[in-house]
Write a protein that holds these residues in place. Sequence first.
Motif, mmCIF file in Angstrom:
data_model
loop_
_atom_site.group_PDB
_atom_site.id
_atom_site.type_symbol
_atom_site.label_atom_id
_atom_site.label_comp_id
_atom_site.label_asym_id
_atom_site.label_seq_id
_atom_site.Cartn_x
_atom_site.Cartn_y
_atom_site.Cartn_z
ATOM 1 N N ASN A 146 -1.144 -19.595 13.240
ATOM 2 C CA ASN A 146 -1.981 -19.012 12.563
ATOM 3 C C ASN A 146 -1.343 -18.028 11.758
ATOM 4 O OD1 ASN A 146 -4.147 -20.093 13.930
ATOM 5 N ND2 ASN A 146 -4.185 -18.216 15.467
ATOM 6 N N ARG A 147 -1.544 -18.219 10.250
ATOM 7 C CA ARG A 147 -0.584 -17.574 9.164
ATOM 8 C C ARG A 147 -1.292 -16.206 9.070
ATOM 9 N NH1 ARG A 147 4.108 -20.002 9.299
ATOM 10 N NH2 ARG A 147 3.992 -22.103 8.908
ATOM 11 N N ALA A 148 -0.380 -15.384 8.806
ATOM 12 C CA ALA A 148 -0.859 -13.885 8.507
ATOM 13 C C ALA A 148 -1.473 -13.765 6.879
ATOM 14 C CB ALA A 148 0.288 -13.022 8.385
ATOM 15 N N PRO A 149 -2.149 -13.080 6.887
ATOM 16 C CA PRO A 149 -2.967 -12.701 5.332
ATOM 17 C C PRO A 149 -1.825 -12.380 4.399
ATOM 18 C CG PRO A 149 -3.813 -11.068 7.239
ATOM 19 C CD PRO A 149 -2.583 -11.972 8.107
ATOM 20 N N THR A 150 -2.295 -12.661 3.086
ATOM 21 C CA THR A 150 -1.248 -12.647 2.211
ATOM 22 C C THR A 150 -0.608 -11.268 1.935
ATOM 23 O OG1 THR A 150 -2.493 -14.650 1.175
ATOM 24 C CG2 THR A 150 -0.779 -13.356 -0.078
ATOM 25 N N SER A 151 -1.556 -10.314 1.920
ATOM 26 C CA SER A 151 -0.963 -8.883 1.353
ATOM 27 C C SER A 151 -0.041 -8.308 2.462
ATOM 28 C CB SER A 151 -1.947 -8.126 1.079
ATOM 29 O OG SER A 151 -2.890 -7.719 2.272
ATOM 30 N N GLY A 152 -0.314 -8.313 3.833
ATOM 31 C CA GLY A 152 0.350 -7.926 5.014
ATOM 32 C C GLY A 152 1.671 -8.550 4.903
ATOM 33 N N ALA A 153 1.570 -9.756 4.946
ATOM 34 C CA ALA A 153 2.787 -10.776 5.221
ATOM 35 C C ALA A 153 3.737 -10.544 3.794
ATOM 36 C CB ALA A 153 2.244 -12.284 5.232
ATOM 37 N N PHE A 154 3.445 -10.503 2.692
ATOM 38 C CA PHE A 154 4.129 -10.017 1.613
ATOM 39 C C PHE A 154 4.999 -8.885 1.600
ATOM 40 C CE2 PHE A 154 5.117 -8.926 -2.835
ATOM 41 C CZ PHE A 154 6.063 -10.127 -3.234
ATOM 42 N N ASP A 155 4.007 -8.056 2.016
ATOM 43 C CA ASP A 155 4.639 -6.586 2.473
ATOM 44 C C ASP A 155 5.727 -6.775 3.506
ATOM 45 O OD1 ASP A 155 3.109 -5.426 0.686
ATOM 46 O OD2 ASP A 155 1.768 -4.698 1.931
ATOM 47 N N LEU A 156 5.725 -7.557 4.352
ATOM 48 C CA LEU A 156 6.780 -7.779 5.440
ATOM 49 C C LEU A 156 7.751 -8.497 4.848
ATOM 50 C CD1 LEU A 156 4.811 -8.752 8.676
ATOM 51 C CD2 LEU A 156 5.981 -6.525 8.338
ATOM 52 N N LEU A 157 7.572 -9.503 3.825
ATOM 53 C CA LEU A 157 8.702 -10.120 3.314
ATOM 54 C C LEU A 157 9.576 -9.352 2.217
ATOM 55 C CD1 LEU A 157 9.856 -12.835 2.627
ATOM 56 C CD2 LEU A 157 8.331 -13.134 0.950
ATOM 57 N N VAL A 158 8.879 -8.332 1.462
ATOM 58 C CA VAL A 158 9.509 -7.345 0.912
ATOM 59 C C VAL A 158 10.589 -6.608 1.617
ATOM 60 C CG1 VAL A 158 9.194 -5.407 -0.679
ATOM 61 C CG2 VAL A 158 7.724 -7.465 -0.920
ATOM 62 N N ASN A 159 9.885 -6.180 2.747
ATOM 63 C CA ASN A 159 10.561 -5.385 3.749
ATOM 64 C C ASN A 159 11.714 -6.041 4.316
ATOM 65 O OD1 ASN A 159 9.241 -2.897 3.586
ATOM 66 N ND2 ASN A 159 7.954 -3.374 5.194
ATOM 67 N N ALA A 160 11.869 -7.290 4.411
ATOM 68 C CA ALA A 160 12.675 -8.057 5.113
ATOM 69 C C ALA A 160 13.856 -8.255 3.995
ATOM 70 C CB ALA A 160 12.251 -9.385 5.527
ATOM 71 N N VAL A 161 13.713 -8.139 2.979
ATOM 72 C CA VAL A 161 14.735 -8.523 1.829
ATOM 73 C C VAL A 161 15.092 -6.972 1.179
ATOM 74 C CG1 VAL A 161 14.318 -10.557 1.145
ATOM 75 C CG2 VAL A 161 12.720 -8.990 0.297
ATOM 76 N N SER A 162 14.864 -6.056 2.145
ATOM 77 C CA SER A 162 15.275 -4.742 1.501
ATOM 78 C C SER A 162 14.647 -3.961 0.410
ATOM 79 C CB SER A 162 16.951 -4.535 1.608
ATOM 80 O OG SER A 162 17.505 -5.166 2.563
ATOM 81 N N GLY A 163 13.432 -4.546 0.221
ATOM 82 C CA GLY A 163 12.492 -3.814 -0.833
ATOM 83 C C GLY A 163 12.558 -4.591 -2.039
ATOM 84 N N ASP A 164 13.336 -5.755 -2.187
ATOM 85 C CA ASP A 164 13.585 -6.183 -3.400
ATOM 86 C C ASP A 164 12.392 -7.403 -3.967
ATOM 87 O OD1 ASP A 164 14.585 -7.400 -5.591
ATOM 88 O OD2 ASP A 164 16.535 -8.217 -4.593
#
Length: 115
Positions: free
Chosen positions: A61-79
């Motif tokens: 089950n994939r995460a919703p787009t906005s929350g998952a994108f925020d997690l991705l941005v956090n994972a790459v140190s805000g870049d």
Amino acid sequence: MMLIMLDRIFLLDVLRYLTIFLGVWWLVWLVFRKKSVSGRRRFSSRPSIRPNGDAPSFTGNRAPTSGAFDLLVNAVSGDMRKANRLVQYELSRAPGISRGEAIARAMDRLARDRS
């Protein structure tokens, strides 16, 4: 006179053992402290629990787009530019997938590359 000399030797031994104990304790603290040297949170391939108790999932089950994108941005140190490049790369590899799926695949690939 002899008693004063014994007291000094005893005091030096106590100080030596205290210094060794504090040094070992400090090294253990350095190894097991929570934050990285730069002060940022370390990236974990395991998603964190959200305040409402829901755990985002990047497989199945994939995460919703906005929350998952925020997690991705956090994972790459805000870049945000790097996060967008990762999503675009996943979209170019599989053009038929949704943006949410591409974000989830980017998170999976990032976690796999970092492990």
